[in-house]
Design a protein around this motif. Structure first.
Motif: not given
Length: 291
Positions: A190, A195-202, A274
């Motif tokens: 982590e 941001n948590k909303k971008d975690n999938s990209h991360y 992405n």
């Protein structure tokens, strides 16, 4: 009984012998009785000696038996100790071999740090001895050079105008925080920059980095916080090299004729994540078709 009616008295042995010499016929029964008593005494004494010898023999046999059992137990214990010693020696050899491997890895990391410092001092380029996974060293150096020229000319946006952090920023942040030193997988880390909303990209970006960073680069970035702080510039160079390699490999995965990243391609974790997601999905679909 004598003729006078008195009982005969038992005389001392010497008296009996003198009497026997004077009256051999009369003394014969007395001498025979004395000889029988002597024989009985000798027999009794011999039996006592025999019984004592038997007891001594039995005692000696018992001592020998106990000593034999003690010897057998000692031999068994010695064999067990020898077996433990052999196992300990084998374990020691493995530990020593592991220590030698660790020392070699330490020397490799130290040499890598030295090469990175020399490269940074000489040309601020990536270390020449780091494997680039099919990416041309000249292309990578050219990209870094172009990026520096563009930054100097004011043609590229500054870091303040970045909407999303770059891969190199995230890797350096993770290294400085000690998150990587714990041995955590990149995709499970982590970062406060994300941001948590971008975690999938991360997660997708970190999975791509895990595929592309070299063993030496991983070893360097997983150093302790103190070591990272001491070699922060080198860590930034390595992180930037990994970032550019991700762009190069994505272009290659996507089938571009020239996989060299263009100036408008930015290694932000959202953009890279992405594109990486699409590559992973296509790869998975291809594997399923093969099955």
């Amino acid at each position: 009984m004598s003729a006078g009616g008195r009982k005969s008295e038992i005389r001392p042995h010497s008296d009996i012998e003198r009497w026997a010499k004077k009256s051999p016929a009369a003394a014969q029964p007395v001498l025979a009785a004395g000889s029988a008593i002597d024989d009985l005494t000798a027999l009794t004494t011999a039996q006592l000696y025999s019984l004592s010898a038997k007891r001594n023999r039995d005692y000696s046999r018992e001592i020998v038996r106990l000593a034999t059992e003690e010897r057998d137990r000692a031999q068994a214990a010695l064999q067990e100790i020898q077996s433990r010693l052999d196992r300990a020696n084998k374990h020691l050899e493995k530990v020593e071999e592991s220590a030698r491997d660790s020392h070699r890895e330490y020397l490799d990391a130290k040499n890598l740090l030295l090469r990175v410092r020399q490269s940074s001092n000489n040309s601020t380029a990536v270390p020449m001895n780091i494997a680039l996974d099919d990416s041309s060293v000249e292309d990578i150096l050219g990209i870094i050079s172009k990026k520096k020229d563009n930054n100097n000319a004011g043609k590229s946006p500054g870091r303040k105008s970045q909407k999303f952090p770059y891969i190199e920023d995230i890797l350096v942040s993770l290294a400085k925080s000690g998150e990587l030193h714990k041995g955590t997988k990149l995709s499970s880390t982590e970062c406060h920059l994300v941001n948590k909303k971008d975690n999938s990209h991360y997660v997708n970006t970190m999975k791509l980095v895990e595929e592309l960073w070299t063993e030496e680069e991983e070893l360097f970035l997983r150093s302790s916080r103190e070591e990272i702080e001491e070699s922060l510039e080198e860590a930034k160079i390595i992180a930037e090299t990994i970032s550019l390699r991700c762009l190069t490999k994505l272009n290659e995965f996507e089938g571009r004729e020239d996989p060299t990243p263009t100036n408008h391609q930015k290694p932000s974790f959202v953009s890279v994540g992405n594109r990486a997601r699409k590559v992973f999905a296509a790869r998975k679909a291809g594997d399923e078709n093969l099955v």
